[in-house]
Design a protein around this motif. Sequence first.
Motif, PDB file in Angstrom:
ATOM      1  N   LEU A 109      -5.735 -10.017   5.889  1.00 55.06           N
ATOM      2  CA  LEU A 109      -4.431 -10.690   5.961  1.00 55.06           C
ATOM      3  C   LEU A 109      -3.404  -9.999   5.085  1.00 55.06           C
ATOM      4  N   GLU A 110      -3.809  -9.625   3.872  1.00 59.95           N
ATOM      5  CA  GLU A 110      -2.880  -8.980   2.949  1.00 59.95           C
ATOM      6  C   GLU A 110      -2.470  -7.604   3.458  1.00 59.95           C
ATOM      7  N   GLY A 111      -3.448  -6.840   3.979  1.00 60.46           N
ATOM      8  CA  GLY A 111      -3.139  -5.519   4.498  1.00 60.46           C
ATOM      9  C   GLY A 111      -2.241  -5.572   5.711  1.00 60.46           C
ATOM     10  N   ALA A 112      -2.494  -6.522   6.619  1.00 57.37           N
ATOM     11  CA  ALA A 112      -1.666  -6.661   7.809  1.00 57.37           C
ATOM     12  C   ALA A 112      -0.221  -6.977   7.442  1.00 57.37           C
ATOM     13  N   HIS A 113      -0.043  -7.903   6.521  1.00 59.38           N
ATOM     14  CA  HIS A 113       1.310  -8.277   6.097  1.00 59.38           C
ATOM     15  C   HIS A 113       2.004  -7.117   5.407  1.00 59.38           C
ATOM     16  N   GLN A 114       1.283  -6.417   4.538  1.00 55.21           N
ATOM     17  CA  GLN A 114       1.885  -5.305   3.797  1.00 55.21           C
ATOM     18  C   GLN A 114       2.297  -4.182   4.749  1.00 55.21           C
ATOM     19  N   LEU A 115       1.422  -3.839   5.687  1.00 53.89           N
ATOM     20  CA  LEU A 115       1.722  -2.754   6.605  1.00 53.89           C
ATOM     21  C   LEU A 115       2.916  -3.100   7.491  1.00 53.89           C
ATOM     22  N   ALA A 116       2.936  -4.302   8.053  1.00 53.01           N
ATOM     23  CA  ALA A 116       4.060  -4.696   8.903  1.00 53.01           C
ATOM     24  C   ALA A 116       5.365  -4.743   8.119  1.00 53.01           C
ATOM     25  N   THR A 117       5.297  -5.243   6.894  1.00 56.15           N
ATOM     26  CA  THR A 117       6.495  -5.315   6.055  1.00 56.15           C
ATOM     27  C   THR A 117       7.049  -3.932   5.765  1.00 56.15           C
TER      28      THR A 117
END
Length: 388
Positions: A306-314
Amino acid sequence: MPHNPRILISGASIAGPALAYWLDRFGFRPTIVERAPRLRPGGNGVDLRGESLRIAGLMGILPRLRERATDIRELTFVDAAGRRVAGMPTSTFNDDGDIEIMRGDLARILHETSSDKVDYVFGDSIRTLTQRPDAVEVTFDSGREAEFDLVLGADGLHSRVRNLVIAPEADALHHLGLYFATGQVAPELGRPGEVVLHNSPGRVAGVYRSASHDIATGFFMFREPRILDLDHRDQDAQKALLRTTFDARAWTLPQVLSQAAASPDFYFDSVSQIRLPRWSASRVALVGDAGYCATLLSGAGAALALEGAHQLATELAAADGDYTTAFARYESALRPIVSKRQRAVRASSAMLAPATTSHIWIRNQLTRLMVLQPLAARVFRATPATAA
């Protein structure tokens, strides 16, 4: 890149749907391709805490996650006759507000949250990737061909995207000397709200039963220092190995082993981490277990997804088309977090699968100490150890 980039995501478990949700929200056009014909149900319990819970709140799914929480309250170790020999409440390790949820439930909620705006293609997989200066050419196992501006691998420990573009599995995989398996079993084999575990030297078998839902999962782990010559999709060979590894005369192992092996969601794999010097190559990047699997021993795989997905999209949204900068910033921000969580696994393996009879006895004494001295448990949880 164009103003509304086309992005292909490989994998529809946790990282993939979460990434697609945020990419859609930031104005991208994501498509998810998943080799399995449908969402995979079941699986083991996964933990969400801290930053991952904040992200779930931003996605609006936190109430649904709490509704599906497993409410596991006790970790119990039993002898061959089923008598309790050690144990501790899960509050010894968890903070108020932390959520444990079955992997399948989390995947389903993420899919439902994203599927109305994201294209999902089940029953297909990437066969080849060819990067050009302006796009990525993709061929699929179905024979279909398409072009995308970016390809993001969220396809797990045995990621095809990683193997095709970033590094072969032999170079990326770091074996921790253990194998594990799970499969659904009858709830009556467990105890509501408990994880019941039976140890023999270098082995542990158990039943994980939710207190809030009438489901239970059989769990097996054993020590094996070598990477076995065993295809990760050959379930017949995997089940045969389990039967020869575990003593079916002890505890309720005959029923647990038989039912888990017969379960349609049976899963078997090595306990291995993915360690890479880089998570991207030109227009391709990795997220979740595909890029930085920490293993179930870390208790952080779903949270990192979840953290990686949010960071990458951001970072992709903030970079305004400069995906090279976005990938670099994503990795720079997340790598220290990943490294810390990957290091904190040795204590978990020593707790779950002590290597010798004397180590089992020592573990049992330590559980009593942690119950009596909560501070000792917090130190045990927070102190990273060098990975095996």
